[in-house]
Write an enzyme that holds these catalytic residues in place. Structure first.
Site, PDB file in Angstrom:
ATOM      1  N   ASP A   1       4.754  31.754   6.439  1.00  0.00           N
ATOM      2  CA  ASP A   1       4.654  30.207   6.275  1.00  0.00           C
ATOM      3  C   ASP A   1       3.017  30.260   6.525  1.00  0.00           C
ATOM      4  OD1 ASP A   1       5.010  27.549   6.067  1.00  0.00           O
ATOM      5  OD2 ASP A   1       5.631  27.078   7.914  1.00  0.00           O
TER       6      ASP A   1
ATOM      7  N   LYS B   1       1.287  26.761  -0.627  1.00  0.00           N
ATOM      8  CA  LYS B   1       0.721  25.585  -0.160  1.00  0.00           C
ATOM      9  C   LYS B   1      -0.242  25.192  -1.693  1.00  0.00           C
ATOM     10  CE  LYS B   1       1.945  26.541   3.960  1.00  0.00           C
ATOM     11  NZ  LYS B   1       3.092  25.762   4.715  1.00  0.00           N
TER      12      LYS B   1
ATOM     13  N   ASP C   1       1.255  37.236  14.474  1.00  0.00           N
ATOM     14  CA  ASP C   1       0.250  36.182  14.541  1.00  0.00           C
ATOM     15  C   ASP C   1      -0.635  36.475  15.767  1.00  0.00           C
ATOM     16  OD1 ASP C   1      -0.855  33.431  14.484  1.00  0.00           O
ATOM     17  OD2 ASP C   1       0.666  32.932  13.212  1.00  0.00           O
TER      18      ASP C   1
END
Length: 364
Positions: A286, A315, A250
């Site tokens: 995620d 999502k 990330d």
């Protein structure tokens, strides 16, 4: 009736399922499909934000006809799936036990235990205190009537679902076919040193999407894992806390409590383009992105052998949620069709919101 009468003897009137409030439409569609596959003819009844949906068959059918269709793991949006056999209306305030016991007796089935529940909506949850107080006297009344055999294994559990103070649905929780937690909700405690509540989502995913045996065999200390879109580190912390060595991918910062585990390597990179130098045991994801893009990425990691197992979030759009899930299924199927058989399990977890969580791996 003999004490050895099998659970399959009971006749059911339909299916009752719990969901996250706001997802009744999707759950109702799934119940329709399940009932059709099981050969039941009837209709679905639900209300917006009720937290449950009911399929009512025109004629009772033996519970044995449901087979694997009664498995709560099948529908994406069901926290719990139960064959129901009676609805008791107009319960008197001072004696709710008598009509419930009478309905259980009329069904001709014995049970190994009793569980009192409500849907997960604000109105019904006001009954939770009553359910706790009522559990013991109802249990005693059922035992006195010969309807409970707590020493017997293999019998179903009686679920008494209060959708209002005066209405109870009676359902048969078949062994191995229904969620093991009251209301289908695993109650998890937030670890004090976890960086975010998202860690509970991955913990629940392991509990819900994997069996006890699979958790023991698939998740072991010393394994290597990747967390795509890891910051601030809730999922990474969950993996590291189980003894896995994690590459957290990330561009954002990781919480100090995650890095303090000394089990984590933080790489500032794009989760969509970064690839591991060698295969890993687990990859979790995620990231906030279109579900089709996530599904394609997950399928590619599994198809190319970059990971053995993956758990990921999808999502969902506010509308056409079921269509979005089905599109992801098709994308994964197309990518893995030439690779080999695979396991894909999708569930909306208690800790999910406008999303679902999935597990994907090639079958061994």
């Amino acid at each position: 009736m003999s004490d050895h009468t099998p659970p399959a003897s009971i006749a059911i009137s339909g299916l009752l399922a719990y969901c996250r409030p706001g997802f009744e439409k999707e759950l109702a569609s799934e119940l329709d499909d399940i009932a059709a596959d099981a050969g039941m003819i009837g209709f679905v009844r639900t209300q917006p934000n009720a937290g449950y949906a009911v399929f009512e068959a025109f004629e009772p059918v033996p519970v044995s006809t449901l087979g694997e269709h009664a498995d709560w793991r099948k529908p994406v949006f069901a926290r719990q799936l139960l064959p129901w056999f009676a609805k008791v209306d107009d319960l008197p305030e001072r004696d709710r036990a008598t009509p419930i016991v009478a309905a259980v007796h009329a069904a001709g089935q014995r049970f190994s235990g009793v569980q009192l529940e409500t849907p997960d909506n604000d109105e019904a949850k006001q009954q939770s205190g009553f359910c706790r107080r009522f559990a013991e006297p109802l249990t005693r009344a059922l035992e006195k009537a010969g309807r409970l055999r707590t020493s017997r294994t293999g019998l179903p559990v009686l679920h008494v679902v209060f959708t209002s103070p005066t209405t109870a649905w009676l359902a048969s929780g078949l062994p191995g076919m229904c969620a093991p937690w009251p209301m289908g909700i695993p109650r998890l405690r937030m670890p004090s040193n976890a960086p975010s509540r998202s860690t509970l989502k991955l913990a629940e995913a392991f509990m819900t999407l994997l069996s006890d045996e699979e958790r023991e065999n698939y998740i072991r200390a010393g394994q290597r894992a990747v967390d795509l879109g890891a910051a601030p580190g809730g999922w990474t912390w969950q993996l590291a806390n189980r003894g896995l060595r994690v590459i957290a991918v990330d561009n954002g910062p990781m919480k100090d409590s995650v890095m303090a585990t000394e089990m984590v390597e933080h790489l500032k990179a794009d989760g969509f383009t970064w690839r591991p130098p060698r295969p890993v045991d687990w990859m979790v994801c995620d990231m906030v992105e279109q579900p089709s893009r996530i599904a394609s990425l997950m399928a590619d990691w599994v198809a190319t052998g970059r990971c053995r197992h993956t758990i990921f979030n999808l999502k969902l759009p506010m509308k056409r949620r079921l269509e979005a899930v089905e599109q992801c299924r098709i994308l994964i199927q197309k990518r893995l069709a030439s690779v080999g058989p695979y396991d894909l399990r999708i569930k909306q977890l208690y800790h999910d919101r406008e999303e679902v969580t999935a597990y994907l791996a090639l079958k061994r």
